[in-house]
Design a protein around this motif. Structure first.
Motif: not given
Ligand SMILES: Nc1ncnc2c1ncn2[C@@H]1O[C@H](COP(=O)(O)OP(=O)(O)O)[C@@H](O)[C@H]1O
Ligand SMILES: [Mg+2]
Lengths: 286, 254
Positions: A38-67
């Protein structure tokens, strides 16, 4: 006070203290794990993360999610739990209603399941991979469901077996004495008596299936898309966590904890929901 | 008005558990519409004999059975005998009442349903009929759809009786059916037996001699796997022919 009495009281105190500490260790680790993610992950948890797939550069810190991984894991765990139940429940019913209790097949099946239970999941994964090459199935949700299903069979079958074993023999006799067949005795009496325990076995299977990384690595693969069919490859949460955690980018590593939080929440919600169902299903248990 | 007379008889029956001979050349005739009590010290084979009568013993591993058990003239151990059919003809009460994991109503309906019987309305009527028959109706009519496990032990045993009667048996078997019950529930069941023997052959195992004296018309005394003596209760209790019977009845062996 007599000495022996004092010693015995001391013994009681010591035992109680030991048991309390053991319970504390279990509880504390649960709290520690949940706090960490919770402490380490809460701040990066977002609605976007739950509802979108990884966009280009997600694994480099850019937008998208883990749907993709959420969907993949849920599909995979549901599919393999259903498969494992389809294999495990008949085994458990066979062992407890159909087979002769002291027969050789019973001991052999139980031993085989216990041995399989101890086989590491990476072995299942590589075995599944070899099998897929041999049969000619590509890396897919389907292949993953089969392999993870087999991985989970021993847990589901043995747990169900122990549940049904505790059904009093007189209850089976009562059904037989009324002229019930073994089929009727198995499904209408023994399984019904064991229903709450069977539910628990199902939950344990689901938990193991959704959390395993090694068996899905070579069989389900990984993809940025939500699988559209059972023959597509699928991402899974454990692998998503693994990949993100091994990233050099700090934001991505934090997202790994958010993904772990999601995985834990899925299991937690399911357990709570499952417990309620189990409680309801025990209404008629004798 | 004439129902065929059930004749249940055992001819030259031997039962072995592995090497252990548990029943040795047992020959018994169980009279119809009478209550037969099987008595004898613990471990003499009473339960085993009872379990051979409806072939429940088939479920016990490592048994070898020879001899005949004739029900309505048919050997139930004959090749191709219809086991579920013959079990329908026998109700069973076990030592500890064993309700099935379902509602009170469903317990009684269970047998009718598995035997593919009749529309809903008729099942409901028959459930009521058999619950009345077992003197349980008044106590449970408000909670038919509650779990059977919620009944008291004594009520559970009467429920098991109703459930057994509902499949239409000719014979009622009981293995120490009152040993787990309190005195009042025991009375209930005993009264029921006295009533039911007008219509059924009742065979109970009991280790309570007083119960056998109270209820039995016919008594079978067993010792170490053999039937030592059998006959009308009056005669067996008042004028036993065999030394062992006399000793058992007087309480000098138990
Ligand atoms: N499943 C079994 N396997 C082996 N021996 C058994 C089994 N059941 C009963 N026996 C033996 O058979 C004998 C008769 O048992 P039982 O019929 O239960 O006697 P009773 O009901 O008169 O007390 C006993 O010596 C008992 O130890
Ligand atoms: Mg006995």
């Amino acid at each position: 006070m007599e000495k022996s009495t004092r010693n015995r009281l001391l013994q009681e105190q010591a035992a109680l203290w030991m048991m309390r500490s053991a319970a504390f260790v279990v509880f504390a680790s649960l709290v520690a794990i949940i706090l960490t993610i919770v402490v380490k992950g809460w701040s990066s948890l977002s609605w976007e993360m739950l509802t979108s797939t990884p966009q280009g550069g997600y694994y480099l810190g850019k937008g998208g999610g883990i749907l993709n991984a959420i969907a993949g894991s849920v599909y995979l765990a549901l599919g393999s739990t259903v498969l494992a139940t389809g294999i495990g429940l008949p085994i458990a019913l066979y062992l407890n209603v159909y087979a002769s209790p002291s027969g050789r097949s019973v001991g052999m099946i139980r031993t085989a399941l216990d041995v399989l239970f101890g086989v590491p999941s990476i072995v299942y994964g590589s075995f599944g991979f070899v099998l897929m090459l041999w049969v000619g199935i590509k890396v897919s949700l389907f292949a993953g469901i089969i392999v993870v299903g087999l991985l989970v069979v021993p847990i589901v079958a043995r747990t169900m077996d122990e549940v049904l074993r505790s059904v009093r023999p007189e209850m089976k006799d009562a059904a037989f004495a009324m002229g019930a067949t073994r089929w009727e005795t198995a499904w209408k009496v023994v399984a019904r008596q064991g229903l709450p325990g069977l539910g628990t076995a199902l939950l344990m299977g689901f938990g193991r299936a959704i959390g395993d990384a090694a068996s899905v690595m070579f069989t389900t693969g990984f993809t940025d898309h939500v699988p559209g069919s059972i023959m597509d490859p699928a991402a899974t949460l454990p692998l998503a966590i693994f990949f993100q955690l091994s990233s050099p980018v700090p934001e991505v590593r934090e997202r790994a904890y958010a993904a772990a939080l999601v995985l834990t929440m899925i299991i937690l919600i399911l357990s709570i929901f499952g417990r309620l169902l189990v409680k309801r299903s025990s209404k008629h248990t004798i | 008005m004439h129902t065929p007379r059930t004749t249940l008889s055992v001819r030259g029956l031997h039962v072995n558990y592995g090497d252990h001979a548990v029943l040795k050349d047992v020959n018994v005739d169980f009279p119809d519409r009478r209550l037969t009590a099987i008595i004898g010290p613990s471990g003499c084979g009473k339960t085993t004999l009872l379990r051979t009568l409806n072939r429940l013993i088939d479920n016990t591993e490592g048994t070898r059975i020879t001899g005949e058990v004739l029900l309505d003239g048919q050997d139930i151990y004959a090749r191709g005998a219809d086991v579920t059919g013959l079990r329908r003809k026998m109700g069973l009460l076990s030592q500890r009442p064993t309700p099935l994991p379902m509602s009170i109503f469903d317990n009684v309906a269970f047998g009718m349903r598995i035997h593919g019987e009749r529309p809903k309305q008729q099942i409901a009527e028959r459930v009521e009929y058999f619950l009345r028959h077992a003197s349980l109706w008044e106590e449970v009519k408000e909670r038919l759809h509650q779990p059977a496990g919620g009944l008291s032990i004594g009520q559970q045993q009467r429920l098991c009786l109703a459930r057994g009667l509902a499949v239409g048996p000719e014979v009622i078997l009981g293995d120490e059916p009152t040993s787990a019950l309190d005195p009042i529930s025991t009375r209930h069941i005993e009264d029921k037996f006295t009533e039911l023997k007008e219509r059924y052959a009742i065979i109970i195992v009991t280790h309570v001699l007083r119960q056998a004296r109270r209820l039995a018309d016919h008594v079978v005394f067993m010792y170490l796997g053999e039937v030592v003596e059998q006959g009308p209760a009056e005669q067996l209790f008042n004028d036993p022919q065999h030394e062992l019977t006399r000793a058992y009845i007087s309480g000098s062996i138990s």
